[in-house]
Write a protein that holds these residues in place. Structure first.
Motif, PDB file in Angstrom:
ATOM      1  N   GLN A 151      -2.814   0.058  -4.495  1.00  0.00           N
ATOM      2  CA  GLN A 151      -2.113   0.291  -3.307  1.00  0.00           C
ATOM      3  C   GLN A 151      -2.943   0.253  -2.036  1.00  0.00           C
ATOM      4  O   GLN A 151      -2.485  -0.420  -1.263  1.00  0.00           O
ATOM      5  CB  GLN A 151      -1.566   1.893  -3.413  1.00  0.00           C
ATOM      6  CG  GLN A 151      -2.645   2.778  -3.395  1.00  0.00           C
ATOM      7  CD  GLN A 151      -1.958   4.002  -3.166  1.00  0.00           C
ATOM      8  OE1 GLN A 151      -1.267   4.319  -2.284  1.00  0.00           O
ATOM      9  NE2 GLN A 151      -2.465   5.115  -3.813  1.00  0.00           N
ATOM     10  N   PHE A 152      -4.059   0.224  -2.478  1.00  0.00           N
ATOM     11  CA  PHE A 152      -4.965   0.314  -1.118  1.00  0.00           C
ATOM     12  C   PHE A 152      -5.356  -1.104  -0.637  1.00  0.00           C
ATOM     13  O   PHE A 152      -5.696  -1.358   0.450  1.00  0.00           O
ATOM     14  CB  PHE A 152      -6.328   1.031  -1.307  1.00  0.00           C
ATOM     15  CG  PHE A 152      -6.029   2.636  -1.475  1.00  0.00           C
ATOM     16  CD1 PHE A 152      -5.785   3.232  -0.471  1.00  0.00           C
ATOM     17  CD2 PHE A 152      -6.154   3.200  -2.649  1.00  0.00           C
ATOM     18  CE1 PHE A 152      -5.670   4.601  -0.638  1.00  0.00           C
ATOM     19  CE2 PHE A 152      -6.049   4.483  -2.802  1.00  0.00           C
ATOM     20  CZ  PHE A 152      -5.830   5.356  -1.584  1.00  0.00           C
ATOM     21  N   THR A 153      -5.006  -2.086  -1.616  1.00  0.00           N
ATOM     22  CA  THR A 153      -5.174  -3.546  -1.211  1.00  0.00           C
ATOM     23  C   THR A 153      -3.935  -4.159  -0.949  1.00  0.00           C
ATOM     24  O   THR A 153      -3.900  -5.012   0.198  1.00  0.00           O
ATOM     25  CB  THR A 153      -5.852  -4.358  -2.391  1.00  0.00           C
ATOM     26  OG1 THR A 153      -7.181  -3.968  -2.671  1.00  0.00           O
ATOM     27  CG2 THR A 153      -5.827  -5.978  -2.215  1.00  0.00           C
ATOM     28  N   SER A 189       0.023   8.251  10.172  1.00  0.00           N
ATOM     29  CA  SER A 189      -1.199   8.478   9.757  1.00  0.00           C
ATOM     30  C   SER A 189      -1.473   7.176   8.626  1.00  0.00           C
ATOM     31  O   SER A 189      -0.382   6.936   8.157  1.00  0.00           O
ATOM     32  CB  SER A 189      -1.499   9.752   9.399  1.00  0.00           C
ATOM     33  OG  SER A 189      -0.561  10.396   8.298  1.00  0.00           O
ATOM     34  N   ALA A 190      -2.806   7.287   8.311  1.00  0.00           N
ATOM     35  CA  ALA A 190      -3.137   6.215   7.342  1.00  0.00           C
ATOM     36  C   ALA A 190      -3.661   6.707   5.951  1.00  0.00           C
ATOM     37  O   ALA A 190      -4.591   7.523   5.810  1.00  0.00           O
ATOM     38  CB  ALA A 190      -4.143   5.294   8.027  1.00  0.00           C
ATOM     39  N   THR A 195       1.935   1.755   6.009  1.00  0.00           N
ATOM     40  CA  THR A 195       2.790   2.169   7.254  1.00  0.00           C
ATOM     41  C   THR A 195       2.384   1.911   8.399  1.00  0.00           C
ATOM     42  O   THR A 195       3.067   1.187   9.171  1.00  0.00           O
ATOM     43  CB  THR A 195       3.233   3.789   7.220  1.00  0.00           C
ATOM     44  OG1 THR A 195       3.563   4.012   5.770  1.00  0.00           O
ATOM     45  CG2 THR A 195       4.092   3.978   7.987  1.00  0.00           C
ATOM     46  N   SER A 196       1.205   1.756   8.952  1.00  0.00           N
ATOM     47  CA  SER A 196       0.725   1.823  10.200  1.00  0.00           C
ATOM     48  C   SER A 196       0.858   0.198  10.634  1.00  0.00           C
ATOM     49  O   SER A 196       1.261  -0.509  11.524  1.00  0.00           O
ATOM     50  CB  SER A 196      -0.622   2.134  10.567  1.00  0.00           C
ATOM     51  OG  SER A 196      -1.479   1.435   9.778  1.00  0.00           O
ATOM     52  N   ALA A 197       0.448  -0.897   9.378  1.00  0.00           N
ATOM     53  CA  ALA A 197       0.965  -2.239   9.543  1.00  0.00           C
ATOM     54  C   ALA A 197       2.078  -2.662   9.619  1.00  0.00           C
ATOM     55  O   ALA A 197       2.587  -3.420  10.334  1.00  0.00           O
ATOM     56  CB  ALA A 197      -0.087  -2.805   8.377  1.00  0.00           C
ATOM     57  N   GLU A 255     -10.091   0.759   3.725  1.00  0.00           N
ATOM     58  CA  GLU A 255      -9.629  -0.191   2.551  1.00  0.00           C
ATOM     59  C   GLU A 255      -8.622  -1.336   3.302  1.00  0.00           C
ATOM     60  O   GLU A 255      -8.553  -1.507   4.183  1.00  0.00           O
ATOM     61  CB  GLU A 255      -8.139   0.707   2.294  1.00  0.00           C
ATOM     62  CG  GLU A 255      -8.725   2.136   1.656  1.00  0.00           C
ATOM     63  CD  GLU A 255      -9.367   1.927   0.281  1.00  0.00           C
ATOM     64  OE1 GLU A 255      -9.356   0.862  -0.283  1.00  0.00           O
ATOM     65  OE2 GLU A 255      -9.824   3.006  -0.208  1.00  0.00           O
ATOM     66  N   PRO A 256      -8.753  -2.410   2.361  1.00  0.00           N
ATOM     67  CA  PRO A 256      -8.068  -3.623   2.743  1.00  0.00           C
ATOM     68  C   PRO A 256      -6.757  -3.663   3.688  1.00  0.00           C
ATOM     69  O   PRO A 256      -6.408  -4.391   4.442  1.00  0.00           O
ATOM     70  CB  PRO A 256      -8.102  -4.484   1.431  1.00  0.00           C
ATOM     71  CG  PRO A 256      -9.007  -3.946   0.517  1.00  0.00           C
ATOM     72  CD  PRO A 256      -8.983  -2.429   0.806  1.00  0.00           C
ATOM     73  N   SER A 257      -6.037  -2.716   3.394  1.00  0.00           N
ATOM     74  CA  SER A 257      -4.554  -2.543   3.916  1.00  0.00           C
ATOM     75  C   SER A 257      -4.782  -1.916   5.197  1.00  0.00           C
ATOM     76  O   SER A 257      -3.452  -2.159   6.041  1.00  0.00           O
ATOM     77  CB  SER A 257      -3.448  -1.784   2.920  1.00  0.00           C
ATOM     78  OG  SER A 257      -3.138  -2.714   1.813  1.00  0.00           O
TER      79      SER A 257
END
Length: 369
Positions: A151-153, A189-190, A195-197, A255-257
């Motif tokens: 998920q983090f990528t 929040s991240a 979501t922020s992206a 994280e990449p995302s």
């Protein structure tokens, strides 16, 4: 063999789409800020998803992304690194497709979340440190011949940020008949940064004036990474030896995302203040919410103070990430606060004062814009 695989993928996607069609949209709840006349606040209640959190959207997107990419087949074991809510939602979708699911989680994850994962047929693999989640997940995926969802990528790329009922599109559709239909701020929040992206990309794509404020908890590198990026110094090697006490948000590494350019500003929120705001929102709604919602609500107070200082009126939308039922043993237990040395009295007083208009600037850190 290829034809059979494509048939299975088509049926799997159809099941996920049918499940989505059976679900209604999440609610948008107004909440008053007494000290800020002319500023309307709304909470986007993601706890009303079938699996009880914002991560339901992410899990659906990750499964569709993996299926469309050909990464899942009918014998795949699905593996995910998660502190809880994403794993609960992914366990739901894995069960929907008849696939085994393993959540790799840090020791200390709430027992309520573990029970929720197991309710949907998932297994929990616990590791000592949040920093070791990815390595353990990749190893389990290799050993099982399965797929690590990661998920983090993939969070920021799996979600269709232009449309397809993403959270941003849903917010603007629901705000259409409100006095200030285009929010001045959306506060989130991240955890992954997805979501922020999505929010940041959508408002730019639709040419809205809305700004995105990302609130980061105490033990997380995202705020420092963003602040450095705004000064032209990007340091993706930032790390911490431990994860956040506010489950589901904040990370001990970049994280990449997490995409700094999709955010307009960030604030770093002490855990005591996040949890005081959580208690306030819970009291106002008459039901418990999670700690990340408290972090977001502190972001709301900061945005409202900025608007008031600039003589602006308008609306602010914040994400209500999940319910508080999964945190009965922690955020809603006095012994947990004592064990972690977290202030309650002064933090509650600070939130009450901020609601009446007192400045929070000394309590939180704001990044350069």
């Amino acid at each position: 063999m290829a034809g059979n695989h494509r048939d299975w993928v088509a049926k799997a996607i159809a099941r996920i789409e049918a499940d989505f069609n059976r679900s209604s949209d999440t609610h948008l709840i107004p909440i008053e800020l007494p000290g800020y006349p002319g500023i309307d606040v709304y909470l986007k209640d993601e706890s009303s998803h079938p699996t009880g959190s914002l991560k339901h959207r992410l899990a659906r997107s990750l499964f569709l992304y993996a299926l469309a990419n050909g990464w899942l087949h009918e014998a795949s074991t699905v593996v995910e690194a998660s502190s809880g809510s994403t794993a609960v939602s992914e366990a739901y979708f894995a069960r929907l497709l008849g696939l085994p699911f393993v959540a790799v989680m840090p020791h200390g994850t709430s027992p309520e979340k573990i029970r929720a994962i197991e309710f949907y047929g998932g297994q929990c693999h616990l590791v000592d440190s949040a920093c070791g989640l990815d390595e353990a997940s990749r190893r389990l995926a290799r050993q099982s011949g399965g797929h690590f969802m990661d998920q983090f990528t993939y969070a920021e790329r799996a979600t269709d940020w232009r449309a397809n009922n993403n959270i941003a599109e849903s917010i603007f559709r629901q705000m259409a008949l409100e006095p200030h239909p285009v929010p001045a701020w959306i506060v989130c929040s991240a955890g992954t940064g997805g979501t922020s992206a999505t929010l940041g990309r959508y408002v730019r794509y639709r040419r809205h004036d809305t700004r995105i404020l990302c609130a980061d908890p105490e033990s997380s590198v995202f705020f420092d990474y963003y602040a450095g990026a705004m000064r032209g110094h990007v340091d993706a090697s930032l790390s911490l030896p431990h994860g956040s006490r506010i489950e589901g948000i904040g990370r001990p590494r970049v994280e990449p995302s997490f995409i700094p350019g999709c955010i307009d500003t960030m604030v770093k929120v002490p855990d005591s203040l996040s949890l005081a705001a959580m208690r306030h929102v819970s009291a106002r709604l008459g039901r418990r919410v999670g700690g990340s919602t408290g972090t977001n609500f502190v972001g709301v107070l900061y945005a409202a103070q900025c608007m008031r200082s600039a003589g602006q009126t308008g609306s602010i939308v914040a994400i209500l990430c999940d319910g508080g039922e999964r945190y009965a043993h922690s955020y809603y237990a006095a012994v947990w606060y004592d064990r972690n040395g977290i202030d309650v009295v002064d933090a509650d007083a600070a939130v009450v004062a901020a609601l009446e208009g007192t400045d929070l600037e000394l309590a939180i850190a704001a990044a350069p814009t």
